[in-house]
Motif scaffolding. Structure first.
Motif, PDB file in Angstrom:
ATOM      1  N   GLU A  52      10.731   7.139 -35.426  1.00 46.10           N
ATOM      2  CA  GLU A  52      10.700   6.914 -33.973  1.00 46.10           C
ATOM      3  C   GLU A  52       9.284   6.607 -33.466  1.00 46.10           C
ATOM      4  O   GLU A  52       9.103   5.843 -32.528  1.00 46.10           O
ATOM      5  N   ASP A  53       8.276   7.192 -34.110  1.00 44.65           N
ATOM      6  CA  ASP A  53       6.911   7.028 -33.604  1.00 44.65           C
ATOM      7  C   ASP A  53       5.978   6.232 -34.520  1.00 44.65           C
ATOM      8  O   ASP A  53       4.791   6.110 -34.240  1.00 44.65           O
ATOM      9  N   LEU A  54       6.528   5.655 -35.602  1.00 48.94           N
ATOM     10  CA  LEU A  54       5.668   4.925 -36.533  1.00 48.94           C
ATOM     11  C   LEU A  54       6.501   3.930 -37.352  1.00 48.94           C
ATOM     12  O   LEU A  54       7.585   4.262 -37.835  1.00 48.94           O
ATOM     13  N   PHE A  55       5.976   2.713 -37.464  1.00 44.70           N
ATOM     14  CA  PHE A  55       6.628   1.675 -38.266  1.00 44.70           C
ATOM     15  C   PHE A  55       5.544   0.988 -39.072  1.00 44.70           C
ATOM     16  O   PHE A  55       4.558   0.503 -38.523  1.00 44.70           O
ATOM     17  N   ILE A  56       5.704   0.965 -40.404  1.00 42.81           N
ATOM     18  CA  ILE A  56       4.719   0.346 -41.302  1.00 42.81           C
ATOM     19  C   ILE A  56       5.442  -0.677 -42.155  1.00 42.81           C
ATOM     20  O   ILE A  56       6.471  -0.378 -42.770  1.00 42.81           O
ATOM     21  N   VAL A  57       4.887  -1.885 -42.206  1.00 45.48           N
ATOM     22  CA  VAL A  57       5.498  -2.948 -42.984  1.00 45.48           C
ATOM     23  C   VAL A  57       4.412  -3.777 -43.657  1.00 45.48           C
ATOM     24  O   VAL A  57       3.339  -3.982 -43.105  1.00 45.48           O
ATOM     25  N   SER A  58       4.690  -4.219 -44.862  1.00 45.76           N
ATOM     26  CA  SER A  58       3.845  -5.166 -45.573  1.00 45.76           C
ATOM     27  C   SER A  58       4.442  -6.542 -45.310  1.00 45.76           C
ATOM     28  O   SER A  58       5.614  -6.772 -45.595  1.00 45.76           O
ATOM     29  N   LEU A  59       3.647  -7.445 -44.731  1.00 46.50           N
ATOM     30  CA  LEU A  59       4.157  -8.770 -44.360  1.00 46.50           C
ATOM     31  C   LEU A  59       3.360  -9.881 -45.014  1.00 46.50           C
ATOM     32  O   LEU A  59       2.135  -9.816 -45.085  1.00 46.50           O
ATOM     33  N   ALA A  60       4.070 -10.896 -45.449  1.00 45.87           N
ATOM     34  CA  ALA A  60       3.433 -12.080 -46.019  1.00 45.87           C
ATOM     35  C   ALA A  60       3.604 -13.249 -45.065  1.00 45.87           C
ATOM     36  O   ALA A  60       4.608 -13.345 -44.372  1.00 45.87           O
ATOM     37  N   GLN A  61       2.612 -14.101 -45.028  1.00 45.78           N
ATOM     38  CA  GLN A  61       2.690 -15.372 -44.305  1.00 45.78           C
ATOM     39  C   GLN A  61       2.572 -16.466 -45.351  1.00 45.78           C
ATOM     40  O   GLN A  61       1.645 -16.466 -46.150  1.00 45.78           O
ATOM     41  N   PRO A  62       3.495 -17.424 -45.358  1.00 47.36           N
ATOM     42  CA  PRO A  62       3.369 -18.524 -46.314  1.00 47.36           C
ATOM     43  C   PRO A  62       2.195 -19.426 -45.944  1.00 47.36           C
ATOM     44  O   PRO A  62       1.650 -19.313 -44.835  1.00 47.36           O
ATOM     45  N   PRO A  63       1.811 -20.315 -46.827  1.00 48.48           N
ATOM     46  CA  PRO A  63       0.763 -21.270 -46.471  1.00 48.48           C
ATOM     47  C   PRO A  63       1.129 -21.986 -45.164  1.00 48.48           C
ATOM     48  O   PRO A  63       2.260 -22.439 -45.007  1.00 48.48           O
TER      49      PRO A  63
END
Length: 189
Positions: A52-63
């Motif tokens: 509820e109070d924290l969201f952590i994500v590893s995100l990639a951006q393509p070229p």
């Protein structure tokens, strides 16, 4: 921090102890240092932690990846482990969003985004980027907005439409990059 699980635990403890974005930014920068030493440490597009109070994500951006303009409605800390990410910031006007500034975030850097920030992100490089994003709430459940890429109309964020626009904007960026690369190539005369 040896693992993402331990990183998430440290972030949760920080929040539980009354910490906020500045303290989380320090933890993200430490995690990015570990990522630079061990690139396999962070999986791409992995939800690391959600409450509820924290969201952590590893995100990639393509070229040449790009998102539409959007907001989060909560504070966030964006850290880049590999590559670069250009954040383009906007303010809402009666005529739609107007660009106010830009900030390049390179590998090893982390920035804080306030809860009222409106931005879009773009990967200006021909290689992908990878980052850790930490938000002060359950981001997927929050009330968020996105702006139509062609009209600038402000809409409630709908994930599948948002992702479709990301794909369209990225394809346009790739096409533009290919065109610029052809213009820059030496002629064969």
């Amino acid at each position: 921090m040896p693992s993402l699980k331990e990183f998430a635990s440290a972030c949760k403890q920080c929040i539980d102890d009354g910490g906020g974005p500045a303290e989380i930014r320090e933890l993200v920068q430490q995690a990015l240092s570990i990522q630079a030493i061990n690139p396999k440490q962070v999986e791409i597009d992995e939800i690391v932690y959600r409450s509820e109070d924290l969201f952590i994500v590893s995100l990639a951006q393509p070229p040449h990846g790009e998102t539409p303009i959007h907001d989060h409605g909560i504070w966030g800390v964006i850290g880049i482990a590999e590559g670069s990410e250009e954040n383009i910031f906007f303010r809402q006007t009666d005529l739609g969003p107007v660009e106010v500034s830009r900030r390049m975030v390179n590998a090893g850097e982390a920035i804080i985004l306030g809860p009222d920030v409106i931005h879009k992100i773009r990967n200006p490089c021909a290689t992908g980027s990878l980052g850790l994003h930490v938000y002060g709430g359950d981001l997927p459940r929050g009330k968020r907005h996105m702006w139509h890429p062609a009209t600038g109309e402000r809409l409630l964020l709908e994930q599948s439409r948002f992702e479709g626009w990301c794909e369209e904007l990225t394809a346009a960026g790739e096409a533009n990059y290919g065109h610029l690369a052809q213009l820059a190539a030496p002629s064969a005369t």
